[in-house]
Design a protein around this motif. Structure first.
Motif, PDB file in Angstrom:
ATOM      1  N   MET A 246     -25.480   2.560  -7.552  1.00  0.00           N
ATOM      2  CA  MET A 246     -25.292   3.066  -6.196  1.00  0.00           C
ATOM      3  C   MET A 246     -25.713   4.524  -6.143  1.00  0.00           C
ATOM      4  N   VAL A 247     -26.453   4.899  -5.112  1.00  0.00           N
ATOM      5  CA  VAL A 247     -26.831   6.300  -4.940  1.00  0.00           C
ATOM      6  C   VAL A 247     -26.461   6.769  -3.539  1.00  0.00           C
ATOM      7  N   ASP A 248     -25.937   8.006  -3.477  1.00  0.00           N
ATOM      8  CA  ASP A 248     -25.554   8.605  -2.202  1.00  0.00           C
ATOM      9  C   ASP A 248     -26.728   9.369  -1.599  1.00  0.00           C
ATOM     10  N   SER A 249     -27.709   9.687  -2.463  1.00  0.00           N
ATOM     11  CA  SER A 249     -28.910  10.399  -2.010  1.00  0.00           C
ATOM     12  C   SER A 249     -30.024  10.130  -3.022  1.00  0.00           C
ATOM     13  N   PRO A 250     -31.288  10.385  -2.647  1.00  0.00           N
ATOM     14  CA  PRO A 250     -32.402  10.136  -3.571  1.00  0.00           C
ATOM     15  C   PRO A 250     -32.289  10.943  -4.873  1.00  0.00           C
ATOM     16  N   ALA A 251     -31.673  12.123  -4.787  1.00  0.00           N
ATOM     17  CA  ALA A 251     -31.553  12.995  -5.968  1.00  0.00           C
ATOM     18  C   ALA A 251     -30.732  12.340  -7.077  1.00  0.00           C
ATOM     19  N   GLU A 252     -29.868  11.374  -6.706  1.00  0.00           N
ATOM     20  CA  GLU A 252     -29.010  10.718  -7.709  1.00  0.00           C
ATOM     21  C   GLU A 252     -29.738   9.626  -8.496  1.00  0.00           C
TER      22      GLU A 252
END
Length: 312
Positions: A246-252
């Protein structure tokens, strides 16, 4: 890095549902009509990007109504609130707009109606989730929460002649069905809702993951850690044997997750905006993916009306 993915497969449907669209629209329209600040009890939906965006526009998120000045405009989050919170807001004289998802409100109405007929309830849900707190808070007593099959054996209702099941709307469809079967084995005459409480969007996004999982080598779910339905999507893919993150933003997104994986599945929880999905696609493309293909799936056409007083 060697062996980066060639193709991204997009789940369909994914991302915003009608209840989330409506909740965000309510806050934005309240800001446009009444000016900043608008107070919102709890995160309007469980997504960091959405909450930060609304904060930048003048929304102030609070948990305690004592933090809201008298006469202010207050919005209840999409998850719904207890009767006590509604009464406190009224007593404090706030100008209230209720962004509770209509499918959650339907559960509240059913609980109130059956309680008047003398029913107690067994609620399938996650302890501490704001939707569960809101539904259980429709009554002073008589709603027993079960989180798993083991909890079913421990429930001690005051009577068993009038018992009904209610469900948090964002659960795993399969897990909820298993718990419901355990409830029915213990209380064979329990009353079930006419239509299942798990919402259409939760069901559709989980069905899309079931369709997508056999075709991909890794699954990326766009969603915040607090989002129940996003977490269920990642869990479901893992149950189906696919590595899932799961990612909250592309940076993750980490490049090593994709190493040696030819096809990446991509979906998003019902509170995650499509803008973030597109940013994640760009990030995966930057790591080497060359094509994006959308899976066939249900086209959602559900729309919910706005509360009175917010039509611009």
């Amino acid at each position: 890095m060697a062996g980066m993915p060639q193709e991204i497969l997009l789940a369909e449907p994914r991302g915003f549902c009608a209840g989330v669209d409506r909740a965000i629209d309510i806050v934005e329209r309240a800001l446009a009509k009444f000016g900043r600040p608008i107070y919102v009890r709890h995160e309007i939906v469980h997504n960091t990007f959405v909450v930060n965006d609304l904060k930048s526009k003048g929304a102030i998120f609070i948990e305690d109504l004592a933090d809201v000045p008298p006469g202010a405009t207050l919005v209840f989050s999409a998850h719904g609130v207890s009767k006590a919170v509604q009464q406190e807001a009224q007593a404090r004289g706030f100008h209230v707009f209720d962004a509770t998802c209509p499918l959650v409100t339907k559960v509240h109405i059913e609980v109130a109606k059956l309680a008047r007929e003398g029913y107690e309830f067994i609620m399938i849900g996650h302890k501490g989730h704001p939707e569960v707190e809101g539904t259980m808070g429709q009554l002073d007593h008589g709603i027993h929460l079960v989180e798993d099959v083991a909890d079913v054996a421990r429930v001690q209702p005051a009577q068993t002649e009038r018992l009904a099941i209610v469900t948090q709307t964002t659960l795993s469809v399969d897990d909820a069905a298993e718990i419901k079967e355990a409830v029915k084995r213990r209380f064979p005459s329990i009353r079930e809702p006419k239509q299942q409480d798990i919402c259409y969007a939760t069901q559709n996004r989980q069905d899309a993951v079931k369709l997508l999982s056999p075709a991909v080598d890794v699954m990326i779910v766009v969603g915040s850690p607090t989002s129940s339905n996003s977490n269920r999507l990642a869990e479901l893919a893992r149950k189906l044997g696919v590595q899932s993150y799961m990612v909250d933003s592309p940076a993750e997104l980490k490049a090593e997750w994709l190493a040696g994986k030819e096809r990446v599945g991509l979906t998003a929880g019902a509170s995650a905006p499509e803008l973030l999905v597109q940013d994640v696609i760009d990030r995966i493309k930057a790591l080497g993916a060359v094509s994006v293909r959308k899976m066939d799936g249900i086209v959602e056409t559900v729309k919910f009306p706005l509360p009175k007083g917010l039509k611009l």
